[in-house]
Design a protein around this motif. Structure first.
Motif, PDB file in Angstrom:
ATOM      1  N   ASP A 295       4.109   6.899   2.562  1.00 20.11           N
ATOM      2  CA  ASP A 295       4.018   5.801   3.531  1.00 20.11           C
ATOM      3  C   ASP A 295       2.906   4.802   3.165  1.00 20.11           C
ATOM      4  OD1 ASP A 295       5.018   4.454   5.755  1.00 20.11           O
ATOM      5  OD2 ASP A 295       3.473   5.298   7.064  1.00 20.11           O
ATOM      6  N   HIS A 296       2.281   4.990   1.978  1.00 26.61           N
ATOM      7  CA  HIS A 296       1.309   4.001   1.491  1.00 26.61           C
ATOM      8  C   HIS A 296       1.961   3.071   0.464  1.00 26.61           C
ATOM      9  CE1 HIS A 296      -0.958   7.382   3.040  1.00 26.61           C
ATOM     10  NE2 HIS A 296      -2.075   6.683   3.026  1.00 26.61           N
ATOM     11  N   GLY A 297       3.200   3.401   0.068  1.00 30.91           N
ATOM     12  CA  GLY A 297       3.950   2.527  -0.841  1.00 30.91           C
ATOM     13  C   GLY A 297       3.461   2.569  -2.263  1.00 30.91           C
ATOM     14  N   GLY A 298       2.382   1.885  -2.517  1.00 28.96           N
ATOM     15  CA  GLY A 298       1.905   1.876  -3.895  1.00 28.96           C
ATOM     16  C   GLY A 298       0.684   1.014  -4.079  1.00 28.96           C
ATOM     17  N   ILE A 299       0.278   1.005  -5.338  1.00 24.92           N
ATOM     18  CA  ILE A 299      -0.957   0.308  -5.733  1.00 24.92           C
ATOM     19  C   ILE A 299      -0.623  -0.567  -6.930  1.00 24.92           C
ATOM     20  CG2 ILE A 299      -3.275   0.640  -6.709  1.00 24.92           C
ATOM     21  CD1 ILE A 299      -3.037   3.584  -5.474  1.00 24.92           C
ATOM     22  N   ARG A 300      -1.063  -1.820  -6.893  1.00 28.30           N
ATOM     23  CA  ARG A 300      -1.051  -2.644  -8.109  1.00 28.30           C
ATOM     24  C   ARG A 300      -2.324  -3.462  -8.097  1.00 28.30           C
ATOM     25  NH1 ARG A 300       3.623  -4.448  -7.686  1.00 28.30           N
ATOM     26  NH2 ARG A 300       3.453  -6.555  -6.847  1.00 28.30           N
ATOM     27  N   ILE A 301      -2.969  -3.541  -9.240  1.00 20.68           N
ATOM     28  CA  ILE A 301      -4.181  -4.350  -9.382  1.00 20.68           C
ATOM     29  C   ILE A 301      -3.926  -5.274 -10.561  1.00 20.68           C
ATOM     30  CG2 ILE A 301      -6.685  -4.345  -9.751  1.00 20.68           C
ATOM     31  CD1 ILE A 301      -5.969  -2.819  -7.204  1.00 20.68           C
TER      32      ILE A 301
END
Ligand code: GLY
Ligand code: MN
Ligand code: MN
Length: 426
Positions: free
Chosen positions: A400-406
């Motif tokens: 439920d946090h989906g994901g990370i992109r930097i």
């Protein structure tokens, strides 16, 4: 003292005039007519969809919104702009900015929905036109190549686009902390970075919670989520035609404790890969390095229990990150010629990384994005569900946090690279 933007633009145009002359002479052409483009109406409707001008038109003028206009480039002659600005009581006719290029060009105002009449000679036409002989591939490939390495002027524009985009990112973060919905965050971003939605270089991605795991999430919820676990903002800006493409991810007040260390880990991977940029480096090698580093992060954080190498070889890291490490950036957010070499020979992406948009050897002047990511995308993880070397409990808590992109934007220099994305203030 640094050079003014005007003098940088003059030098950019001098170099462009010389480079175009070489290409046109090699191809036996007297000139090229570049169409800015034409907005399209929705089917069976009189309402126009949003518009951005053709990249090669912007390369000279930076004008992303100038429709139905034409630029004639001939070696040894001033570029001639046929500016579509007819008398009109429905719309305000187009005007030109106070920029150095305007004085350098011949400008003819008029009505140019159809192409202007050209003098006698051998001319090619490029852009969104119906003529069968438009867009000769050899010419287009050569002109695309001229956009790969940026001039000092172009880098200054991308740096300024980054500075303005970052103001929007700071506002987006404040809006998250204030409990805003995705739509509030988008409006805060646009307001603070002073942009209309149709001027953005791409549709901003504002993904709360699981929406952060939809790579090009395209909606803006009007209601804030009850539990605020995460926010991913991939949002840009356009300055004199040139794009910024920046992503940040934040943990919300209801984030799982495993989430922030993963954000820190992806941020560190972005830093490591940015530090590896240099002329002569193969971008495909950096893509593979990203997967090794993601494998190590997943192991370090206890998400997987195999070795980092096994996580890469078994395809697990690709299930957690299915997109490429980055792409060329310029007047288009995914700029041209990322998958060919300098002679136009195709450089297809490796089979394992079909989404990689940049497969070239890096050279000074290229501006690239570095955008490692880590997502919980159920349809990609499903084939791995039988594995016992994955902590599915953590994965499910992170879903439920989906994901990370930097994502940062960097210019390759003679020695290494220069980061054009400023640091976001706390
Ligand atoms: N914003 C699209 C991308 O990052 O490539
Ligand atoms: Mn992006
Ligand atoms: Mn990008």
């Amino acid at each position: 003292m640094t050079d003014s933007l005007d003098s940088l633009q003059q030098r950019h145009l001098e170099a462009l005039e010389a480079a175009y002359a070489q290409v046109l002479e090699r191809l036996g052409l007297d000139g090229v007519l570049i169409h800015s483009g034409r907005p399209r109406c929705h089917f069976a409707d009189d309402q126009e969809a949003s518009f951005a001008a053709f990249g090669h038109f912007m390369h000279w003028t930076g004008q992303a919104q100038l429709a139905h206009s034409w630029l004639l480039v001939r070696p040894g002659r001033a570029p001639r702009l046929y500016l579509h600005a007819p008398d009109d009581f429905w719309h305000l006719p187009a005007t030109l900015p106070e920029e150095a290029w305007v004085a350098r060009f011949e400008v003819e105002r008029g009505r140019f929905e159809t192409p202007p009449t050209l003098p006698a000679g051998r001319f090619a036409v490029i852009g969104d036109v119906d003529a069968a002989d438009a867009n000769p591939p050899g010419l287009v490939a050569a002109l695309n190549e001229l956009r790969v390495c940026k001039s000092e002027y172009e880098m200054a524009c991308i740096a300024e686009a980054n500075r303005r985009a970052l103001q929007g990112h700071a506002a987006a973060r404040r809006c998250l902390l204030d409990g805003g919905a995705e739509l509030d965050i988008q409006l805060a971003y646009l307001g603070t970075s002073r942009q209309r939605e149709n001027e953005l270089p791409y549709a901003n991605i504002i993904g709360a919670n699981a929406h952060g795991g939809v790579l090009h999430y395209q909606h803006y919820d009007r209601q804030a989520p009850v539990r605020r676990r995460s926010l991913l903002v991939d949002a840009g800006h356009r300055q004199r035609g040139y794009c910024a493409d920046i992503t940040r991810t934040w943990a919300g007040p209801d984030a799982d404790p495993a989430f922030q260390p993963l954000i820190d880990g992806v941020t560190a991977i972005k830093e490591r890969l940015a530090a590896a940029l240099a002329p002569g480096v193969e971008f495909v090698v950096l893509q593979e390095r990203m997967h090794q580093l993601l494998g190590a992060l997943l192991v370090d954080q206890g998400v997987v229990r195999c070795t980092p190498e096994a996580a890469v070889e078994s395809g697990l890291t690709r299930a957690f990150c299915p997109h490429g490490l980055g792409h060329l950036l310029g007047v288009q957010v995914h700029d041209v010629a990322g998958r060919v070499d300098a002679t136009g020979r195709p450089l297809p992406p490796p089979q394992a990384h079909p989404a990689l948009r940049l497969t070239r050897t890096l050279a000074p002047g290229m501006v690239v994005t570095i955008e490692p990511g880590l997502y919980v995308i159920p349809m990609l993880l499903a084939p791995h569900r039988g594995r016992d070397d994955v902590d599915w409990g953590v994965v499910d808590r992170l879903a439920d946090h989906g994901g990370i992109r930097i994502e940062d934007n960097l210019a390759v220099t003679a020695e290494g690279a220069h980061n054009l994305t400023p640091v976001l203030p706390d």
